[in-house]
Design an enzyme around this catalytic site. Structure first.
Site, PDB file in Angstrom:
ATOM      1  CG  ASP A 187     -10.535 -17.421  13.710  1.00 36.99           C
ATOM      2  OD1 ASP A 187     -10.349 -17.150  14.911  1.00 36.99           O
ATOM      3  OD2 ASP A 187     -10.998 -18.497  13.313  1.00 36.99           O
ATOM      4  CG  HIS A 192      -5.978 -20.669  15.042  1.00 40.20           C
ATOM      5  ND1 HIS A 192      -6.120 -22.007  14.779  1.00 40.20           N
ATOM      6  CD2 HIS A 192      -7.236 -20.186  15.254  1.00 40.20           C
ATOM      7  CE1 HIS A 192      -7.412 -22.323  14.823  1.00 40.20           C
ATOM      8  NE2 HIS A 192      -8.096 -21.244  15.103  1.00 40.20           N
ATOM      9  CB  ILE A 207      -4.196 -26.361  15.346  1.00 41.32           C
ATOM     10  CG1 ILE A 207      -5.390 -25.537  15.866  1.00 41.32           C
ATOM     11  CG2 ILE A 207      -3.771 -27.407  16.364  1.00 41.32           C
ATOM     12  CD1 ILE A 207      -6.650 -26.367  16.109  1.00 41.32           C
ATOM     13  N   GLY A 210      -9.209 -24.110  10.652  1.00 35.25           N
ATOM     14  CA  GLY A 210      -9.910 -24.991   9.728  1.00 35.25           C
ATOM     15  C   GLY A 210     -10.332 -24.285   8.459  1.00 35.25           C
TER      16      GLY A 210
END
Length: 284
Positions: A187, A192, A207, A210
């Site tokens: 990803d 991120h 962040i 998830g």
């Protein structure tokens, strides 16, 4: 209408051959924070090739692909990706995932639900090898502004948190570099990693993925209540309820029931702000 429900549901599944090696599994586990302490026998189950087992959540990155948004280019789906959120994830494993393997993976739109102001697209990915089915992934994709088309609202997966105290509560620190390591499993979203990009998205810093929190939570439940045995896990689902940042601490609360563990995950430093909700681990 950007979402043509009939076309999306009628489209032929996309097919791809994928493969993975023990190094892919080890990298994924390290991205979840495995290996601390490095010589702990319980951690070597996730990091040392001679003892390796595979967390079922590895199915979300197998083949170096991202489950959530890989199907957003399917026929009938034409939406603004800025309005798209990864709302939830379910993995069901049909048998333990091999440490090294090859599989045929098929992806399709399994459902489109009308939530009023938003639509929820369920992207289903199934993988099989020469011995039969391996896993089924359902990614629930929340698309703001695309509801109101008169479709089915869909099932409710909300769970009521038990009124009793959790059976176990554990805390899992998120390393400062964890998102940088986790993204190597496939990803590459700069949200991120790149502070400038994160600011454009409304965050003061990058962040955590998830799906990284998702994997960390499954490992915590496995190690705490399932004797570290990933082969006992049959299914795992969650709803992404909020963000968490590298450097913070996950607080994982667990309620054990017959054949299942209900879980909530919060950010400990931010007054237990919700991170994962409606989370359930089913096990043998």
């Amino acid at each position: 209408m950007p979402i043509d429900v009939s076309a999306a549901l009628a489209a032929e599944p996309r097919r791809a051959e994928i493969g993975w090696h023990h190094k892919d599994v080890q990298l994924y586990h390290l991205g979840l924070g495995a290996g601390i302490p490095a010589t702990d026998p319980d951690e070597l189950r996730y990091t040392l090739e001679s003892r390796l087992q595979v967390l079922p959540s590895f199915a979300t990155v197998a083949g170096a692909g991202t489950v959530a948004f890989g199907g957003m280019g399917a026929p009938g789906i034409d939406v603004d990706l800025a309005a798209v959120l990864h709302g939830g994830q379910t993995v069901r494993v049909h048998r333990p995932i091999p440490v090294t393997g090859r599989a045929v993976q098929t992806s399709k739109v399994a459902a489109v639900y009308d939530k009023g102001k938003a639509a929820v697209i369920v992207l289903r990915t199934e993988a099989s090898d020469g011995d039969g089915p391996l896993w089924t992934n359902d990614a629930q994709i929340f698309v703001r502004g695309e509801g109101g088309f008169g479709g089915e609202r869909g099932p409710s997966d909300r769970l009521t948190v038990p009124e009793r105290a959790p059976d176990r509560t554990v805390e899992r620190p998120i390393r400062e570099d964890q998102a940088l390591l986790y993204r190597l499993s496939g990803d590459w979203n700069p949200l991120h990693a790149d502070p400038a990009f994160a600011k454009l998205a409304g965050f003061d810093r990058p962040i955590l993925h998830g799906l990284c929190t998702y994997g960390m939570t499954l490992k915590a439940v496995t190690d705490t209540l399932l004797d570290g045995d990933v082969s006992r896990i049959t299914a795992y689902r969650t709803r992404f309820a909020g963000v968490v940042f590298p450097g913070e601490t996950l607080r994982v609360r667990m309620w054990a029931e017959e054949g299942r563990v209900q879980v909530t995950v919060t950010a400990a430093e931010r007054d237990d702000a919700p991170v994962l909700a409606d989370t359930l681990v089913e096990h043998a």
